[in-house]
Design an enzyme around this catalytic site. Structure first.
Site, mmCIF file in Angstrom:
data_model
loop_
_atom_site.group_PDB
_atom_site.id
_atom_site.type_symbol
_atom_site.label_atom_id
_atom_site.label_comp_id
_atom_site.label_asym_id
_atom_site.label_seq_id
_atom_site.Cartn_x
_atom_site.Cartn_y
_atom_site.Cartn_z
ATOM 1 N N MET A 94 0.833 -1.204 0.000
ATOM 2 C CA MET A 94 0.000 0.000 0.000
ATOM 3 C C MET A 94 0.863 1.247 0.000
ATOM 4 O O MET A 94 1.966 1.261 0.531
ATOM 5 C CB MET A 94 -0.935 0.051 1.206
ATOM 6 C CG MET A 94 -0.288 0.481 2.503
ATOM 7 S SD MET A 94 -1.512 0.953 3.745
ATOM 8 C CE MET A 94 -2.191 2.424 2.978
ATOM 9 N N ASN A 95 0.319 2.337 -0.623
ATOM 10 C CA ASN A 95 0.912 3.656 -0.400
ATOM 11 C C ASN A 95 -0.176 4.663 -0.053
ATOM 12 O O ASN A 95 -0.837 4.469 0.982
ATOM 13 C CB ASN A 95 1.893 4.081 -1.507
ATOM 14 C CG ASN A 95 1.402 3.967 -2.921
ATOM 15 O OD1 ASN A 95 1.269 2.876 -3.443
ATOM 16 N ND2 ASN A 95 1.137 5.086 -3.555
ATOM 17 N N ASP A 96 -0.403 5.696 -0.839
ATOM 18 C CA ASP A 96 -1.221 6.833 -0.407
ATOM 19 C C ASP A 96 -2.616 6.481 0.139
ATOM 20 O O ASP A 96 -3.321 5.670 -0.467
ATOM 21 C CB ASP A 96 -1.504 7.779 -1.588
ATOM 22 C CG ASP A 96 -0.290 8.094 -2.429
ATOM 23 O OD1 ASP A 96 0.811 7.644 -2.089
ATOM 24 O OD2 ASP A 96 -0.465 8.805 -3.433
ATOM 25 N N GLN A 144 -3.998 3.340 -2.054
ATOM 26 C CA GLN A 144 -3.272 2.797 -3.187
ATOM 27 C C GLN A 144 -2.822 1.389 -2.824
ATOM 28 O O GLN A 144 -2.089 1.200 -1.843
ATOM 29 C CB GLN A 144 -2.063 3.685 -3.504
ATOM 30 C CG GLN A 144 -2.445 4.987 -4.163
ATOM 31 C CD GLN A 144 -2.976 4.755 -5.571
ATOM 32 O OE1 GLN A 144 -2.219 4.508 -6.478
ATOM 33 N NE2 GLN A 144 -4.289 4.828 -5.737
ATOM 34 N N PHE A 170 -4.864 5.407 -9.881
ATOM 35 C CA PHE A 170 -3.998 6.195 -9.004
ATOM 36 C C PHE A 170 -4.838 7.003 -8.004
ATOM 37 O O PHE A 170 -6.048 6.899 -7.951
ATOM 38 C CB PHE A 170 -3.087 7.105 -9.840
ATOM 39 C CG PHE A 170 -1.862 6.413 -10.391
ATOM 40 C CD1 PHE A 170 -1.759 5.020 -10.426
ATOM 41 C CD2 PHE A 170 -0.788 7.152 -10.880
ATOM 42 C CE1 PHE A 170 -0.620 4.378 -10.936
ATOM 43 C CE2 PHE A 170 0.351 6.522 -11.390
ATOM 44 C CZ PHE A 170 0.433 5.145 -11.425
ATOM 45 N N SER A 171 -4.165 7.871 -7.229
ATOM 46 C CA SER A 171 -4.801 8.521 -6.078
ATOM 47 C C SER A 171 -5.940 9.463 -6.445
ATOM 48 O O SER A 171 -6.042 9.929 -7.584
ATOM 49 C CB SER A 171 -3.755 9.292 -5.279
ATOM 50 O OG SER A 171 -2.953 8.378 -4.586
ATOM 51 N N ASP A 202 -4.033 12.940 -8.970
ATOM 52 C CA ASP A 202 -4.394 13.099 -7.554
ATOM 53 C C ASP A 202 -5.452 14.183 -7.332
ATOM 54 O O ASP A 202 -5.227 15.142 -6.573
ATOM 55 C CB ASP A 202 -3.152 13.384 -6.695
ATOM 56 C CG ASP A 202 -1.994 12.441 -6.994
ATOM 57 O OD1 ASP A 202 -2.252 11.312 -7.438
ATOM 58 O OD2 ASP A 202 -0.832 12.837 -6.800
ATOM 59 N N GLU A 260 2.664 16.448 -6.071
ATOM 60 C CA GLU A 260 1.685 15.369 -6.009
ATOM 61 C C GLU A 260 0.684 15.626 -4.890
ATOM 62 O O GLU A 260 0.920 16.412 -3.975
ATOM 63 C CB GLU A 260 2.394 14.038 -5.734
ATOM 64 C CG GLU A 260 3.345 13.594 -6.837
ATOM 65 C CD GLU A 260 3.689 12.120 -6.733
ATOM 66 O OE1 GLU A 260 4.370 11.753 -5.757
ATOM 67 O OE2 GLU A 260 3.270 11.343 -7.621
ATOM 68 N N TRP A 320 8.982 6.583 -0.421
ATOM 69 C CA TRP A 320 9.426 5.817 -1.587
ATOM 70 C C TRP A 320 10.901 5.448 -1.459
ATOM 71 O O TRP A 320 11.696 6.223 -0.908
ATOM 72 C CB TRP A 320 9.209 6.643 -2.869
ATOM 73 C CG TRP A 320 7.757 6.782 -3.207
ATOM 74 C CD1 TRP A 320 6.986 7.901 -3.078
ATOM 75 C CD2 TRP A 320 6.895 5.759 -3.712
ATOM 76 N NE1 TRP A 320 5.699 7.629 -3.471
ATOM 77 C CE2 TRP A 320 5.610 6.323 -3.866
ATOM 78 C CE3 TRP A 320 7.078 4.410 -4.040
ATOM 79 C CZ2 TRP A 320 4.509 5.597 -4.339
ATOM 80 C CZ3 TRP A 320 5.988 3.677 -4.511
ATOM 81 C CH2 TRP A 320 4.730 4.275 -4.661
#
Ligand SMILES: *[C@@H]1O[C@H](CO)[C@@H](O)[C@H](O)[C@H]1NC(C)=O
Ligand SMILES: *[C@@H]1O[C@H](CO)[C@@H](O)[C@H](O)[C@H]1NC(C)=O
Ligand SMILES: *[C@@H]1O[C@H](CO)[C@@H](O)[C@H](O)[C@H]1NC(C)=O
Ligand SMILES: *[C@@H]1O[C@H](CO)[C@@H](O)[C@H](O)[C@H]1NC(C)=O
Ligand SMILES: *[C@@H]1O[C@H](CO)[C@@H](O)[C@H](O)[C@H]1NC(C)=O
Ligand SMILES: *[C@@H]1O[C@H](CO)[C@@H](O)[C@H](O)[C@H]1NC(C)=O
Ligand SMILES: *[C@@H]1O[C@H](CO)[C@@H](O)[C@H](O)[C@H]1NC(C)=O
Ligand SMILES: *[C@@H]1O[C@H](CO)[C@@H](O)[C@H](O)[C@H]1NC(C)=O
Length: 476
Positions: free
Chosen positions: A36-38, A54, A97-98, A153, A207, A290
């Site tokens: 996972m990210n954002d 994400q 994406f976000s 985003d 971003e 990251w």
């Protein structure tokens, strides 16, 4: 069962006792497995806080991105739900994406960046839900004229009768910027111009922009890529920070203050805010960066979210940041507390032997201490995380060192006033630490990777004395 089998059965749990030790968080959000990210689409709908994220369910690396989904009644315990968005349309086939979420006419609307053409095209798409669990894609609604390589985003909000969205992008000469659009129906969007743009110091790409009102100011939160380190500032690969200014529809955004980082730890990025039903502005970030090591990959997962934080504007126009008050409901037991501890000799003072899921409130007294460095550490002298005051530098440091997992010693820090006690509210989970400084002044968030033997929390100091005015430790 013969006695040999009995011995094996008894020994097995003992042998594997150390192996089942896990970095998976107990009071932070992480995916059930995968990467996972954002955080995305933070909102309140159908009686639940909604969090999307994400998500690559197939690997512990970033890859073919989906929107994972979870919901909560208290922002701390999350219930995993089915994946909300999977790539399926020509315009989102290479990744979802976000983006963000809004409630419109009783429906939960998601606006996200669809990625196609091997990630060379980025455009904004909508999805609609009437139950907060199943989502119908409504397809592409907003493309950028010219190059759409970096256009992502979307953060949507409603003001008066209009919807507005801001989108992260970059100029042709590689400066980050945020673009503003307006709509009456969330589907047909009119370009309103550039809301804000980087000078040569503020990065090549912005971003995950966010834009909201605190007090009588409008805050623009951005995540610049490509900023250079400047002394103690901007030490991470990418940054998250804010501007304070004023704006209203149809006018320019006038920036009065900024850019200022909103978190000062090793691991914080791509945060998003939303408005809780009671009017609190709540921020959640990705408690990672990251290109980090992510040793938890060996356990089949990677990445986590921060504790939700409440934002307010201080009298002097900086953002105050505090853990949401719901965390107090999670203090299960007042494990340890002591009014005052002074150490004169070279001893350390163990506050608690096993700290894995705890809140620690501790007040260090610079006036009553004469060591040049002092604070608390989780671990031993060589490996662990060290939260300490350096009186010469007049700063509070969070330093971590896990060479065994290829995380070499490095620190992050904030300036502190040494004429008053320093009040720290520290949250330690299985693989994270968040240090809130002086009730709103600042926060430092970092991933940590202690082994089972590096879980002891102690007061330490250099030559001289340290005085802790008081401390409390709760299990969570
Ligand atoms: C590991 O397993 C032991 C025995 O079943 C249990 O007591 C302990 O809580 C487990 N530890 C973790 C971190 O899951
Ligand atoms: C994506 O990349 C692959 C390999 O580089 C290429 O074969 C394919 O044609 C590309 N697809 C598009 C839509 O550009
Ligand atoms: C979402 O779906 C509902 C139910 O079909 C519909 O009434 C509503 O108009 C849809 N919203 C959008 C923005 O299309
Ligand atoms: C794109 O270009 C068209 C035609 O020049 C213009 O009308 C429109 O406003 C532009 N849209 C955006 C999003 O820049
Ligand atoms: C409080 O701290 C003092 C050392 O200053 C120690 O002697 C005492 O045992 C501590 N009390 C508790 C309850 O930990
Ligand atoms: C350790 O980290 C460095 C960069 O910090 C990287 O170049 C190297 O490949 C890493 N080694 C391992 C074993 O992961
Ligand atoms: C502004 O107020 C905050 C919170 O009250 C405080 O921490 C900070 O030091 C103040 N900054 C200045 C420049 O006075
Ligand atoms: C530091 O403070 C302690 C009392 O807390 C005192 O005993 C000691 O003499 C002081 N050391 C110096 C160098 O001032």
């Amino acid at each position: 069962m013969n006695s040999l089998m009995l011995i094996i059965v008894i020994l097995l749990p003992l042998c594997f006792g150390a192996d089942n030790y896990s970095w998976y968080p107990t009071f932070h959000f992480s995916p059930p497995k995968g990467w996972m990210n954002d955080p995305n689409g933070l909102s309140y709908y159908n009686g639940y806080y909604q969090a999307f994220y994400q998500y690559n369910p197939y690997d512990t690396e970033s890859g073919w991105m989906h929107w994972g989904h979870a919901r909560s009644t208290n922002l701390l315990k999350w219930e995993h739900l089915p994946i909300a968005l999977t790539p399926s349309l020509p315009e989102d086939i290479d990744g979802i994406f976000s983006g963000s979420a809004v409630v419109s006419d009783g429906n939960l609307i998601l606006m996200y960046t669809g990625v196609s053409g091997n990630s060379t095209h980025q455009a904004q798409c909508l999805a609609n839900s009437t139950d907060g669990i199943n989502f119908d894609k409504l397809g592409l609604v907003l493309k950028k004229n010219g190059s759409d390589l970096n256009f992502r985003d979307p953060k949507v909000w409603k003001q008066g009768d209009s919807w507005f969205v801001i989108i992260g992008s970059k100029t042709d000469d590689d400066r980050g910027e945020v673009l503003l659009y307006q709509s009456l129906d969330l589907k047909s969007w009119d370009y309103q111009g550039v809301l804000a743009q980087a000078d040569e110091t503020l990065g090549y790409m912005w971003e995950c922009p966010d834009f909201f009102t605190l007090g009588d100011k409008q805050i623009l939160l951005i995540n610049p890529q490509g900023m250079e380190q400047n002394g103690y500032d901007y030490q991470n690969l990418y940054q998250t920070g804010y501007f304070v200014g004023t704006w209203q529809p149809g006018e320019q955004y006038i920036i009065e203050k900024g850019f200022k980082e909103i978190d000062h730890g090793h691991d914080f990025y791509a945060s998003q805010t939303f408005l809780a039903p009671d009017g609190r502005r709540i921020l959640i970030g990705w408690l990672d960066m990251w290109e980090s090591v992510f040793p938890e990959r060996q356990e089949g997962w990677a990445g986590m979210l921060t504790l939700p934080r409440e934002l307010t504007l201080s009298l002097n126009g900086t953002i105050e940041i505090r853990p949401i008050r719901e965390v107090e409901d999670y203090r299960t037991e007042d494990v340890v507390s002591n009014n005052s501890v002074t150490l004169n000799d070279d001893s350390i003072f163990v506050l608690k032997e096993q700290v894995t899921s705890n809140e620690i409130i501790i007040e260090l007294d610079p006036v009553k201490s004469n060591a040049s460095t002092y604070g608390v550490r989780l671990g031993d002298e060589d490996q662990g995380v060290f939260v300490y005051v350096d009186t010469e530098k007049q700063r509070l440091f969070v330093e971590r060192s896990y060479p065994q997992f290829n995380i070499s010693r490095s620190d992050r820090s904030v300036a502190v006033d040494l004429s008053n006690p320093i009040y720290l509210d520290i949250f330690v989970d299985s693989s994270s630490i968040e240090v809130f400084v002086n009730d709103g002044e600042s926060v430092l968030s970092s991933r940590i990777y202690p082994t089972e033997l590096q879980r002891s929390l102690a007061v330490f100091h250099s030559e001289g004395s340290v005085t802790v005015n008081k401390y409390s430790i709760w299990n969570i």
